[in-house]
Design an enzyme around this catalytic site. Structure first.
Site, PDB file in Angstrom:
ATOM      1  CB  SER A  16      -0.958  -0.027   1.192  1.00 52.00           C
ATOM      2  OG  SER A  16      -1.958   0.968   1.077  1.00 52.00           O
TER       3      SER A  16
ATOM      4  CD  GLU B 126      -5.369  -4.343  -3.631  1.00 54.29           C
ATOM      5  OE1 GLU B 126      -5.338  -3.935  -2.451  1.00 54.29           O
ATOM      6  OE2 GLU B 126      -4.387  -4.811  -4.208  1.00 54.29           O
TER       7      GLU B 126
ATOM      8  CG  HIS C  27      -5.429  -2.593   0.695  1.00 56.01           C
ATOM      9  ND1 HIS C  27      -4.680  -2.506  -0.448  1.00 56.01           N
ATOM     10  CD2 HIS C  27      -4.892  -1.694   1.566  1.00 56.01           C
ATOM     11  CE1 HIS C  27      -3.741  -1.602  -0.296  1.00 56.01           C
ATOM     12  NE2 HIS C  27      -3.833  -1.091   0.922  1.00 56.01           N
TER      13      HIS C  27
END
Length: 595
Positions: free
Chosen positions: A275, A405, A501
């Protein structure tokens, strides 16, 4: 705890951290052991641990029953001591892995806010380094009130403070000149939150043991403390929009100068992050000051192709000063402003200049607000736009994303009931094209999927496209890039988090059991963790992620887009989502990504 020593008749003396290690000791078994280690020269602390300490333990326990097994944790004044350029540090050993936490790599930043950090001043004696150090001050976590998410990720927000330039090390051996690959982890949270201890997955013990690698993680300045652009207000602030990244570079310099004594090879350093951590990896690849400090790079769900533009950064700075009612002549007062007042003003300013909106991946850096600025000097260009940075052209990459995600029903189970009409309306708003062909393309590939599944896959395609473009631009330099897609879905909460995610993190660190709320635990997730973590280790060691447990994995090519699918059954597929990405190719988010 403060009165504990007094209760047991022990006199307490307060000392600063810098003063503590200087206490003189009389000649003792401890000093004899240390002297022996120095005289032997080639003897390592690990061999001292395995040969000398058992003898001490046996002699010291005369008349006690002998224990067949060593303790899981060994913490002693006598072991796990390593010399650094600033002084000696002492960690502990857990199941054979030497562990060090909270080692300072830079000075306290409170007196030098918005300026590049200085290296830590040397200390005398041995500094205890067994517990995580301070994390960068920040505002309240936005999901503290979200029960499902808090349970799933088990966040550890740490203790805040401006003495946050700290790093952690896990290594199988010290002072042994083994030249192990070094893996430096950069945490997620955009450029505004997170820390090296935020998630249980970040613990490096198992990965270090599994791959015979040295694992390093670190904290650095975030948000306004790391990226407030005050450069128009004086020479002392010329680097202010980048000090968070310069902290990371300082930590990499520390690794270069010290990691050999921790059993690592400073000529074999892999930086990896997820990320925002992946965005930091990309930024480092474009920063001249970082050149030569790392040799391989892994980007996980963080293919930020662009950095923050100067005008957006300037608008955010102005909004923060307006929140504080500060004029340009008062800029220096920011140095002494209580840190939480600064953070609160920054949070309020961010809400005004960057109101909440659906994520458009092509603009992710600008949408986050805080982050490194393309200034033509410290960061001369966007990290991967329009091309991969030339200064890191020889650095191979491993790049990928998760299947779903940010688009899941975590915290919002009602999303599972979205209708076809609702998802078409939302997709039309996002991509600014007719949503009918989008839904048709994704349903063709996923005929059994319900509407929300189609919506999730289509929304996430832009994140996957960012990774594809990044791999393509890296491969155009003639240096290998390897592309993966993590599609495994968690079974917990009725499977609603899907392949969310950050769900890949327990797998690449081989920590699925300690993160069982996210993975469900058990043999299935352990098996996939072995496969994924071995790929990360192999990439760190050799520059490619291929290993015997995976199908053949060729380097990226634009024509075939080879993608390793990480799931219960791993497989290599060429262009696994070509039709879906093609139908989105004319949408605004995809056009902005290029490729």
């Amino acid at each position: 705890m403060a009165n504990r020593s007094a209760r047991f008749g022990i006199k307490s003396t307060k000392m600063s951290r810098e003063q503590q290690p200087t206490t003189k000791k009389s000649v003792s078994r401890r000093s004899i052991l240390r002297g022996a280690a120095v005289l032997l020269g080639s003897s390592t602390a690990s061999s001292l641990h395995t040969r000398v300490l058992p003898a001490i333990r046996e002699n010291g326990n005369a008349g006690q029953p002998k224990q067949a097994a060593q303790p899981v944790v060994i913490a002693s004044d006598k072991v796990a001591i390593v010399e650094t350029v600033a002084g000696k540090v002492r960690g502990y050993i857990r199941e054979g892995i030497f562990t060090y936490k909270g080692i300072p790599y830079g000075e306290v930043t409170a007196q030098g806010r918005f300026q590049p950090a200085r290296k830590r001043e040397p200390w005398t004696g041995v500094r205890s380094s067994m517990h995580y150090g301070r994390v960068c001050p920040r505002g309240p976590r936005g999901t503290w009130d979200e029960d499902e998410e808090s349970w799933l990720f088990c966040y550890d927000d740490g203790v805040q403070g401006e003495d946050c330039l700290r790093l952690n090390i896990w290594t199988p051996g010290i002072n042994d000149d083994r030249k192990r690959p070094v893996m430096v982890w950069l945490h997620g949270g955009g450029f505004v939150s997170g820390s090296s201890q935020e998630l249980r997955a970040y613990d490096g013990e198992r990965l270090s043991r599994r791959g015979d690698v040295v694992l390093v993680s670190l904290n650095h300045r975030l948000g306004p403390l790391g990226f407030l652009d005050l450069s128009p207000y004086g020479e002392r602030y010329k680097s202010s929009a980048h000090v968070g990244m310069l902290d990371i570079i300082l930590a990499l310099e520390w690794v270069r100068d010290n990691i050999r004594n921790f059993g690592g090879n400073p000529a074999s350093v892999t930086i990896f992050g997820q990320s925002g951590g992946g965005g930091k990896v990309g930024a480092l690849m474009a920063m001249p000051a970082a050149e030569g400090l790392f040799h391989r790079a892994i980007v996980q769900s963080g293919s930020f192709l662009r950095a923050v533009m100067p005008d957006r950064s300037a608008a955010l700075t102005k909004a923060l000063l307006d929140e504080l009612n500060f004029s340009p002549s008062q800029i220096d007062q920011l140095q002494s402003l209580p840190v939480q007042r600064l953070i609160a003003a920054a949070d309020s300013a961010l809400l005004k200049t960057h109101p909440h909106a659906p994520l458009v991946w092509s603009r992710v850096a600008d949408m986050l607000g805080w982050g490194p600025v393309v200034d033509g000097k410290i960061l001369p260009q966007h990290p991967f736009d329009p091309l991969a940075p030339a200064i890191s052209s020889k650095v191979p990459m491993l790049v990928g994303t998760t299947l779903n995600e940010f688009t899941t029903s975590l915290n919002h189970p009602e999303r599972e009931e979205m209708s076809e009409t609702e998802i078409k309306a939302s997709l039309g708003d996002m991509y600014r094209i007719n949503p009918e062909p989008i839904v048709e393309a994704f349903r063709s590939s996923h005929p059994e999927a319900k509407p929300f599944d189609i919506f999730s896959l289509a929304m996430t395609a832009q994140v996957r496209q960012g990774a594809v473009v990044q791999a393509e631009r890296k491969s155009a330099q003639g240096t290998p890039a390897y592309l993966y897609w993590f599609t495994w879905k968690t079974p917990v909460l009725d499977g609603r988090p899907r392949s969310i995610h950050a769900c890949d993190l327990p797998f690449c660190f081989d920590n699925t059991d300690s993160h069982e709320n996210l993975t469900g635990g058990g043999p299935g997730s352990r098996e996939l963790a072995a496969t994924v973590s071995d790929a990360w280790i192999h990439f760190a060691r050799f520059g490619n992620p291929k290993h015997a447990g995976l199908p053949n994995w060729p380097a990226f090519s634009k024509e075939s887009c080879p993608t390793m699918i990480f799931d219960s059954q791993c497989q290599l597929q060429n262009n696994p989502d070509r039709e879906e990405r093609q139908v989105l190719a004319k949408s605004v988010p995809f056009l902005e990504l290029g490729g």
